[in-house]
Design a protein around this motif. Structure first.
Motif, PDB file in Angstrom:
ATOM      1  N   SER A 257       1.315 -12.354   5.326  1.00 13.07           N
ATOM      2  CA  SER A 257       1.448 -12.306   6.780  1.00 13.07           C
ATOM      3  C   SER A 257       2.806 -11.768   7.223  1.00 13.07           C
ATOM      4  O   SER A 257       2.999 -11.486   8.406  1.00 13.07           O
ATOM      5  CB  SER A 257       1.229 -13.699   7.376  1.00 13.07           C
ATOM      6  OG  SER A 257       2.157 -14.620   6.843  1.00 13.07           O
ATOM      7  N   ARG A 258       3.750 -11.615   6.310  1.00 18.38           N
ATOM      8  CA  ARG A 258       5.072 -11.084   6.665  1.00 18.38           C
ATOM      9  C   ARG A 258       5.247  -9.632   6.247  1.00 18.38           C
ATOM     10  O   ARG A 258       6.358  -9.112   6.282  1.00 18.38           O
ATOM     11  CB  ARG A 258       6.164 -11.964   6.044  1.00 18.38           C
ATOM     12  CG  ARG A 258       6.135 -13.386   6.579  1.00 18.38           C
ATOM     13  CD  ARG A 258       7.195 -14.280   5.971  1.00 18.38           C
ATOM     14  NE  ARG A 258       7.078 -15.629   6.514  1.00 18.38           N
ATOM     15  CZ  ARG A 258       6.327 -16.589   5.994  1.00 18.38           C
ATOM     16  NH1 ARG A 258       5.645 -16.354   4.865  1.00 18.38           N
ATOM     17  NH2 ARG A 258       6.237 -17.772   6.558  1.00 18.38           N
ATOM     18  N   THR A 259       4.167  -9.006   5.815  1.00 17.23           N
ATOM     19  CA  THR A 259       4.168  -7.574   5.506  1.00 17.23           C
ATOM     20  C   THR A 259       3.280  -6.874   6.519  1.00 17.23           C
ATOM     21  O   THR A 259       2.083  -7.160   6.606  1.00 17.23           O
ATOM     22  CB  THR A 259       3.642  -7.310   4.092  1.00 17.23           C
ATOM     23  OG1 THR A 259       4.491  -7.953   3.140  1.00 17.23           O
ATOM     24  CG2 THR A 259       3.602  -5.820   3.793  1.00 17.23           C
ATOM     25  N   LEU A 260       3.843  -5.976   7.288  1.00 15.57           N
ATOM     26  CA  LEU A 260       3.094  -5.272   8.321  1.00 15.57           C
ATOM     27  C   LEU A 260       2.563  -3.955   7.759  1.00 15.57           C
ATOM     28  O   LEU A 260       3.336  -3.126   7.267  1.00 15.57           O
ATOM     29  CB  LEU A 260       3.984  -5.002   9.533  1.00 15.57           C
ATOM     30  CG  LEU A 260       3.343  -4.236  10.698  1.00 15.57           C
ATOM     31  CD1 LEU A 260       2.133  -4.989  11.245  1.00 15.57           C
ATOM     32  CD2 LEU A 260       4.365  -3.978  11.796  1.00 15.57           C
ATOM     33  N   VAL A 261       1.253  -3.766   7.823  1.00 21.67           N
ATOM     34  CA  VAL A 261       0.620  -2.533   7.359  1.00 21.67           C
ATOM     35  C   VAL A 261       0.257  -1.685   8.572  1.00 21.67           C
ATOM     36  O   VAL A 261      -0.438  -2.153   9.488  1.00 21.67           O
ATOM     37  CB  VAL A 261      -0.628  -2.830   6.520  1.00 21.67           C
ATOM     38  CG1 VAL A 261      -1.336  -1.537   6.132  1.00 21.67           C
ATOM     39  CG2 VAL A 261      -0.245  -3.617   5.260  1.00 21.67           C
ATOM     40  N   LEU A 262       0.736  -0.453   8.582  1.00 26.77           N
ATOM     41  CA  LEU A 262       0.481   0.485   9.666  1.00 26.77           C
ATOM     42  C   LEU A 262      -0.288   1.688   9.134  1.00 26.77           C
ATOM     43  O   LEU A 262      -0.222   2.002   7.943  1.00 26.77           O
ATOM     44  CB  LEU A 262       1.789   0.978  10.290  1.00 26.77           C
ATOM     45  CG  LEU A 262       2.793  -0.082  10.774  1.00 26.77           C
ATOM     46  CD1 LEU A 262       4.088   0.607  11.194  1.00 26.77           C
ATOM     47  CD2 LEU A 262       2.218  -0.869  11.939  1.00 26.77           C
ATOM     48  N   VAL A 263      -0.989   2.364  10.002  1.00 31.17           N
ATOM     49  CA  VAL A 263      -1.598   3.653   9.695  1.00 31.17           C
ATOM     50  C   VAL A 263      -1.077   4.653  10.720  1.00 31.17           C
ATOM     51  O   VAL A 263      -1.276   4.470  11.925  1.00 31.17           O
ATOM     52  CB  VAL A 263      -3.136   3.584   9.726  1.00 31.17           C
ATOM     53  CG1 VAL A 263      -3.732   4.975   9.547  1.00 31.17           C
ATOM     54  CG2 VAL A 263      -3.646   2.645   8.639  1.00 31.17           C
ATOM     55  N   ASN A 264      -0.354   5.641  10.245  1.00 31.05           N
ATOM     56  CA  ASN A 264       0.291   6.639  11.099  1.00 31.05           C
ATOM     57  C   ASN A 264       1.186   5.977  12.147  1.00 31.05           C
ATOM     58  O   ASN A 264       1.238   6.403  13.307  1.00 31.05           O
ATOM     59  CB  ASN A 264      -0.756   7.534  11.776  1.00 31.05           C
ATOM     60  CG  ASN A 264      -1.525   8.364  10.772  1.00 31.05           C
ATOM     61  OD1 ASN A 264      -0.959   8.840   9.784  1.00 31.05           O
ATOM     62  ND2 ASN A 264      -2.814   8.524  10.998  1.00 31.05           N
ATOM     63  N   GLY A 265       1.878   4.926  11.728  1.00 30.18           N
ATOM     64  CA  GLY A 265       2.834   4.268  12.604  1.00 30.18           C
ATOM     65  C   GLY A 265       2.243   3.304  13.594  1.00 30.18           C
ATOM     66  O   GLY A 265       2.975   2.741  14.419  1.00 30.18           O
TER      67      GLY A 265
ATOM     68  N   GLY B 202       8.981  -6.348   5.653  1.00 28.94           N
ATOM     69  CA  GLY B 202       8.990  -4.897   5.657  1.00 28.94           C
ATOM     70  C   GLY B 202       7.692  -4.319   6.169  1.00 28.94           C
ATOM     71  O   GLY B 202       6.835  -5.026   6.715  1.00 28.94           O
ATOM     72  N   VAL B 203       7.552  -3.012   5.981  1.00 29.03           N
ATOM     73  CA  VAL B 203       6.427  -2.257   6.532  1.00 29.03           C
ATOM     74  C   VAL B 203       5.843  -1.366   5.451  1.00 29.03           C
ATOM     75  O   VAL B 203       6.569  -0.750   4.662  1.00 29.03           O
ATOM     76  CB  VAL B 203       6.883  -1.393   7.725  1.00 29.03           C
ATOM     77  CG1 VAL B 203       5.777  -0.450   8.180  1.00 29.03           C
ATOM     78  CG2 VAL B 203       7.333  -2.267   8.881  1.00 29.03           C
ATOM     79  N   VAL B 204       4.514  -1.317   5.410  1.00 29.39           N
ATOM     80  CA  VAL B 204       3.797  -0.334   4.606  1.00 29.39           C
ATOM     81  C   VAL B 204       3.117   0.609   5.597  1.00 29.39           C
ATOM     82  O   VAL B 204       2.167   0.227   6.280  1.00 29.39           O
ATOM     83  CB  VAL B 204       2.749  -1.004   3.696  1.00 29.39           C
ATOM     84  CG1 VAL B 204       1.959   0.058   2.925  1.00 29.39           C
ATOM     85  CG2 VAL B 204       3.411  -1.971   2.735  1.00 29.39           C
ATOM     86  N   ASN B 205       3.628   1.819   5.698  1.00 28.47           N
ATOM     87  CA  ASN B 205       3.105   2.795   6.656  1.00 28.47           C
ATOM     88  C   ASN B 205       2.302   3.855   5.909  1.00 28.47           C
ATOM     89  O   ASN B 205       2.849   4.601   5.089  1.00 28.47           O
ATOM     90  CB  ASN B 205       4.245   3.446   7.433  1.00 28.47           C
ATOM     91  CG  ASN B 205       3.745   4.275   8.613  1.00 28.47           C
ATOM     92  OD1 ASN B 205       2.567   4.218   8.964  1.00 28.47           O
ATOM     93  ND2 ASN B 205       4.630   5.048   9.213  1.00 28.47           N
ATOM     94  N   ILE B 206       1.013   3.904   6.169  1.00 27.50           N
ATOM     95  CA  ILE B 206       0.106   4.827   5.495  1.00 27.50           C
ATOM     96  C   ILE B 206      -0.062   6.059   6.380  1.00 27.50           C
ATOM     97  O   ILE B 206      -0.565   5.959   7.508  1.00 27.50           O
ATOM     98  CB  ILE B 206      -1.246   4.158   5.229  1.00 27.50           C
ATOM     99  CG1 ILE B 206      -1.049   2.914   4.355  1.00 27.50           C
ATOM    100  CG2 ILE B 206      -2.218   5.125   4.579  1.00 27.50           C
ATOM    101  CD1 ILE B 206      -2.254   2.008   4.303  1.00 27.50           C
ATOM    102  N   ILE B 207       0.344   7.209   5.885  1.00 29.89           N
ATOM    103  CA  ILE B 207       0.247   8.458   6.627  1.00 29.89           C
ATOM    104  C   ILE B 207      -0.957   9.237   6.100  1.00 29.89           C
ATOM    105  O   ILE B 207      -1.027   9.552   4.906  1.00 29.89           O
ATOM    106  CB  ILE B 207       1.524   9.306   6.481  1.00 29.89           C
ATOM    107  CG1 ILE B 207       2.770   8.441   6.740  1.00 29.89           C
ATOM    108  CG2 ILE B 207       1.474  10.507   7.403  1.00 29.89           C
ATOM    109  CD1 ILE B 207       2.858   7.864   8.113  1.00 29.89           C
ATOM    110  N   THR B 208      -1.904   9.544   6.968  1.00 31.19           N
ATOM    111  CA  THR B 208      -3.106  10.258   6.535  1.00 31.19           C
ATOM    112  C   THR B 208      -2.889  11.765   6.577  1.00 31.19           C
ATOM    113  O   THR B 208      -1.978  12.269   7.231  1.00 31.19           O
ATOM    114  CB  THR B 208      -4.306   9.876   7.414  1.00 31.19           C
ATOM    115  OG1 THR B 208      -4.022  10.187   8.782  1.00 31.19           O
ATOM    116  CG2 THR B 208      -4.614   8.396   7.291  1.00 31.19           C
TER     117      THR B 208
END
Length: 992
Positions: A133-141, A185-191
């Motif tokens: 719950s303390r790791t934020l997952v983003l897709v294209n920000g 932290g953040v995991v940002n997935i860029i498509t």
């Protein structure tokens, strides 16, 4: 078109921004490479040429919303490319991310979720071992809808790997930039974008044991021109089941003897087999003693841990358990842009994922107390009919002769345990659908400078429909156990006339396969669970340069975001009431909304001075207003100092916040069956003087047990019969995480042999105050009985007297609840190094990432002592990843080595043994896993590839049942170590 799949690019790149020492060229490459049919070397040359010939385009990098030509960030940022993902052969992104040393063990994966009551097979990630719950997952920000009801964790199964351009890992607090949950932290997935043509990928594989069969097919297609682009992706994958019985280490039930004795000398004494006492033919307890049956129906003495005269009297549960659950996925993804005018573009992103997951575990273990809880499991052997006792004709004479009335109702009674093998294996099938769509407008406008803007709106939804089997209706079972002879001595019928009207059929539980199909139909109770999670969001931002300062332009970004989250989980009526002999699980439902505004600036302070090539300050602030917890504030401040061209120093200080999720706020008491608990009262005698002994003896049940046995003793049913309830807390407040990072980057471009070498070293320190934590059950036990926190005793319920086959004083319930009383800290160092250059006829690439965790601890309450987790199973102090690859013409070969350092058993578990063992005194050795891949381009646009994961078949450590960290049925920590073994895969990629 064939993208960068024929050569392995840098797997972990960690410098300011996106690439170590080549941030400008790499940033430009990402702007121009989409869809180009080039090798890795050709792309680098093209990027360098483009850099020399064109002005820099500005890009946005994870951690900052201010566009920069250098893609710089003061926080450590690591990048995984599309080539890295392709070279791994992974079916989902979780498998690739877990190799990164910044990642902790996942909360849920294929190999540790077979006993989950919901969200089986979901793939989550956990930065720094601070919790999913303390790791934020983003897709294209932008945020992505959760895959777990009531949580914020994203299911990485819903994001197709072949549609990913890169993944950016920002370690350290980032709530000021992205809002709640980015504490670790953040995991940002860029498509991918601007793709031309069609790319087909087909893959198959399996383990060396001929299981874990994998099938994968995908098609990525797109078209682009000056007016925009449109891309799509269709994918299918299936990962097969792995049974516990097919690995020697987990083929039979086993347990450390210390779980039943509490003696530390017995910790590595393995009871194998340690069969369950709940046998398919039943075990029956008259007034004294017990008995069971052989397959011919003959009575034999019970022996719950093996066989008697060749007759099995126990049950091997691992015969029915799984190491990995099967997951089948259908995926669709699309994105596109449309040029409206020279300065405005509309965009959209869409994702749909449908997952099918199934589980299978051993048949239900039924105890008489499950059916007759009010009498402690006393089963009446007859019924009162018109004031006279009528015995149940299905109760054998052998039992009738040995029982009496124990509860004063005039009816003889008995107790039993039985494995419901006729009902069949328990299991579930879950259909999980995730849908997400985002659309908006972006562009630029002139206002004394050129400014960029973006406005977007999105909707996401995850739905799960789960059907389960193998449970029974407790009320019907009770009716079926109370039978009387039929009219005129006919076949037995249920004693209750009302039950007969409802279809009651008497049930015979005495012996193998004695339950009739008609009785089964009456007592079985299929279960169901329907969950729904939705996310609505609207946001916008502008960024640009306000004016020019002597050291460069002052950049700013500002924006807003509105978000609403809803979740519900509704089990069937029997499950809600706990009337299916399993977990009592009430429905959970809740929602919250948040309005946020943020501001960010990049201030150039100095430039082109002695020992100051450049010096920039970066600051950000975000204010949020939650419907659940009220106002929150987050900020971060960072400095980038380029001492010379080859050396950069960076540092950040930030305050991040995390608002509680829906489960933490609203979860009703939900029953759980924890494992790996060590009762601190084990072995206590009437005169012993250990730290727990006095308070243990003060419990009447424990005192009665000691009086009967000479010391506090537990049997197998006691150890396996501990339950408890998990509770939410609507009064929670937001937690606050303070993080500090400081690092140096060395890119010696002036040294010819090292011109392609990069090195980074970053220190991190994250401290979380008012942490939202569920009270640890082992902590509650120990702090209650050593007197350090008497309030913890309210979480513990012991049996006051012997009940059924449970001992007096044995643990009945150990509950847990959520509160803002905890604290979290982790501190350590990240090191990375990368080098690539031409060696011989081809190009050699090497990459190393290493994380050392100096300390990591958790505090259950403000007054509690620190409970270290760094160095324990699942959170090793040392973890590393090394990559080496070589490309020569059409042939590419690579190897990836993942190192997991020595790890110790949980210190609280060791402290509860007798005599207590000090922290870190029981360790398991390090493990290194090696993955290999080779690929060959047989013709233009067609590539064959072959790979081995865990090529040397490295075995996981034997963390067996009864030890903390052991996953049920796997006999190791399946989220940390590879429990499957060597696996191969082969495939073909075709570009059209």
């Amino acid at each position: 078109m064939m993208e960068t799949i024929l050569s392995r690019s840098i797997r972990v790149i960690c410098l300011s921004g996106l690439a170590v020492g080549m941030s400008t060229a790499y940033a430009q490459e990402m702007q121009t490479q989409g869809g180009q049919n080039q090798s890795g070397a050709a792309q680098q040359q093209a990027a360098a040429a483009t850099e020399a010939q064109q002005p820099m385009q500005r890009i946005e990098v994870t951690g900052s919303r201010i566009r920069s030509p250098n893609a710089d960030s003061p926080s450590p940022l690591q990048v995984l490319s599309a080539a890295d993902i392709a070279a791994s052969g992974a079916a989902n992104l979780q498998q690739v991310l877990l190799d990164n040393p910044t990642m902790g063990s996942p909360a849920i994966s294929r190999t540790n979720s077979a006993f989950q009551t919901a969200s089986v097979g979901v793939a989550t990630v956990d930065l720094r071992n601070l919790g999913t719950s303390r790791t934020l997952v983003l897709v294209n920000g932008r945020r992505f809808v959760s895959g777990i009801p009531g949580e914020s964790a994203v299911d990485l199964n819903s994001i197709p790997t072949d549609f990913i351009e890169r993944v950016e890992l920002l370690t350290g607090g980032a709530s000021a930039a992205y809002g709640s949950d980015a504490v670790a932290g953040v995991v940002n997935i860029i498509t991918k974008r601007s793709f031309n043509g069609i790319m087909l990928d087909a893959q198959m594989g399996e383990s060396s044991k001929n299981d874990d069969q994998k099938r994968k097919f995908s098609a990525t297609f797109g078209t682009s021109n000056d007016d925009g682009f449109l891309m799509g992706h269709l994918g299918y994958s299936r990962q097969g089941q792995v049974w516990s019985r097919d690995r020697e280490r987990s083929s039979v039930d086993q347990q450390t003897r210390a779980a039943s004795t509490g003696n530390s000398a017995d910790l590595f004494t393995v009871q194998r087999p340690f069969y369950s006492s709940f046998a398919p033919q039943g075990t029956f307890f008259p007034d004294s003693g017990s008995f069971t049956y052989d397959r011919s129906g003959n009575v034999i003495p019970a022996n719950t841990n093996g066989t008697n005269g060749g007759v099995a009297t126990g049950f091997n549960r691992n015969e029915f358990r799984s190491i990995a659950v099967p997951v089948e996925r259908y995926l669709f993804a699309t994105n596109g842009e449309l040029k409206i005018n020279e300065k405005t573009r509309a965009f959209m992103e869409g994702t749909y994922a449908s997952s099918h997951v199934s589980t299978s575990i051993e048949p239900f273990a039924l105890g008489a107390e499950d059916i007759f809880p009010s009498t402690g499991g006393s089963v009446p052997a007859g019924s009162m009919v018109n004031g006279s006792l009528v015995m149940n004709p299905l109760v054998p004479q052998y039992l009738r002769d040995r029982i009496s009335d124990n509860d004063g109702d005039g009816i003889p009674d008995y107790y039993f345990t039985r494995r419901l093998s006729e009902v069949g294996s328990r299991g579930s099938t879950a259909e999980r659908d995730t849908f997400r769509f985002v659309t908006g407008v972006k562009g630029e406008f002139d206002a004394w400078k050129t400014w960029n803007y973006e406005v977007y709106g999105g909707y996401g939804q995850t739905k799960e429909a789960q059907q389960s089997t193998g449970q029974v209706n407790v009320l019907n079972f009770a009716n079926a156990l109370q039978a009387i002879p039929g009219e005129n001595g006919g076949a037995p019928v249920c004693a209750s006339a009302d039950a007969r009207i409802q279809g009651c059929v008497p049930i015979n539980i005495f012996g193998f396969n004695t339950i009739s199909p008609e009785a089964l139909k009456y007592v079985t109770a299929p279960g169901s669970l329907l969950t729904r999670t939705t996310q609505k969001l609207v946001g916008g931002q502008i960024n640009g340069e306000v004016w020019d300062l002597p050291a460069g332009p002052l950049g700013v970004a500002a924006g807003f975001e509105w978000r609403k989250e809803f979740s519900s989980a509704v089990p069937d009526a029997l499950t809600q009431a706990g009337l299916n002999a399993g977990n009592a699980t009430p429905p959970t439902s809740g929602e919250f909304s948040v309005k946020e505004i943020f501001l960010e600036s990049r201030v150039p302070l100095l430039k082109d001075m002695p020992f100051v090539k450049s010096l920039d300050f970066l600051g950000a602030f975000r204010h949020g207003d939650y419907s659940s917890v009220g106002s929150t504030n987050s900020w971060n401040a960072g400095v980038e100092w380029s001492v010379i061209d080859d050396v950069k120093i960076r540092g950040t200080r930030s305050l991040s916040t995390r608002a509680p999720n829906i489960n933490e706020l609203y979860q009703a008491p939900s029953q759980d069956f924890p494992s790996g608990l060590n009762d601190p009262c084990l072995g206590v005698t009437a005169t012993s003087n250990g730290q727990y002994d006095a308070l243990c003896r003060a419990n009447p049940g424990v005192a009665a047990n000691i009086a009967a046995n000479g010391e506090f003793t537990l049997n197998q049913a006691d150890i396996q019969g501990v339950s408890g309830f998990n509770r939410g807390n609507p009064d929670l407040k937001a937690e606050k995480g303070r993080s500090t990072t400081f690092g140096v980057v060395w890119t010696p471009r002036g040294i010819d042999v090292l011109k392609r070498f990069t090195f980074t070293a970053d220190y991190f320190n994250i401290k979380i105050a008012d942490a939202i934590l569920s009270t640890g059950r082992q902590y509650a036990l120990q702090s209650c009985y050593n007197g350090s926190n008497p309030a913890m005793c309210s979480f513990i319920t012991r049996r006051p007297t012997a009940t059924g086959n449970n001992s007096a004083g044995s643990l009945d319930l150990v509950d847990t609840a959520v509160s803002n009383t905890g604290g979290f800290t982790t501190e350590g160092i990240d090191l990375t190094a990368a080098w690539n250059d031409r060696v011989g006829p081809g190009r050699l690439s090497t990459k190393l990432a290493y994380t050392y965790v100096k300390q990591g601890w958790i505090k259950e309450t403000p007054d509690a002592e620190q409970d270290p987790f760094a160095g324990e199973i699942g959170a090793p102090k040392n973890k590393a990843l090394f990559d080496i690859g070589y490309k020569w013409n059409d042939l590419s070969v690579s190897a990836t080595m993942t190192y997991i350092g020595r790890s110790a058993l949980d210190d609280q578990f060791l402290a509860a043994l007798t005599p207590a063992l000090p922290a870190n005194s029981v360790k398991f050795g390090s493990r290194t896993y090696t993955d290999l891949q080779a690929s060959y381009q047989i013709m233009k646009g067609t590539e064959l590839y072959f790979g081995l994961n865990n090529a040397f078949d490295t075995k996981p450590p034997a963390i067996i049942s009864g030890m903390p960290g052991s996953d049920t049925g796997v006999e190791t920590a399946a989220g940390t170590y590879d429990p499957i073994g060597r696996r191969w895969y082969a495939g073909v990629r075709v570009a059209l």
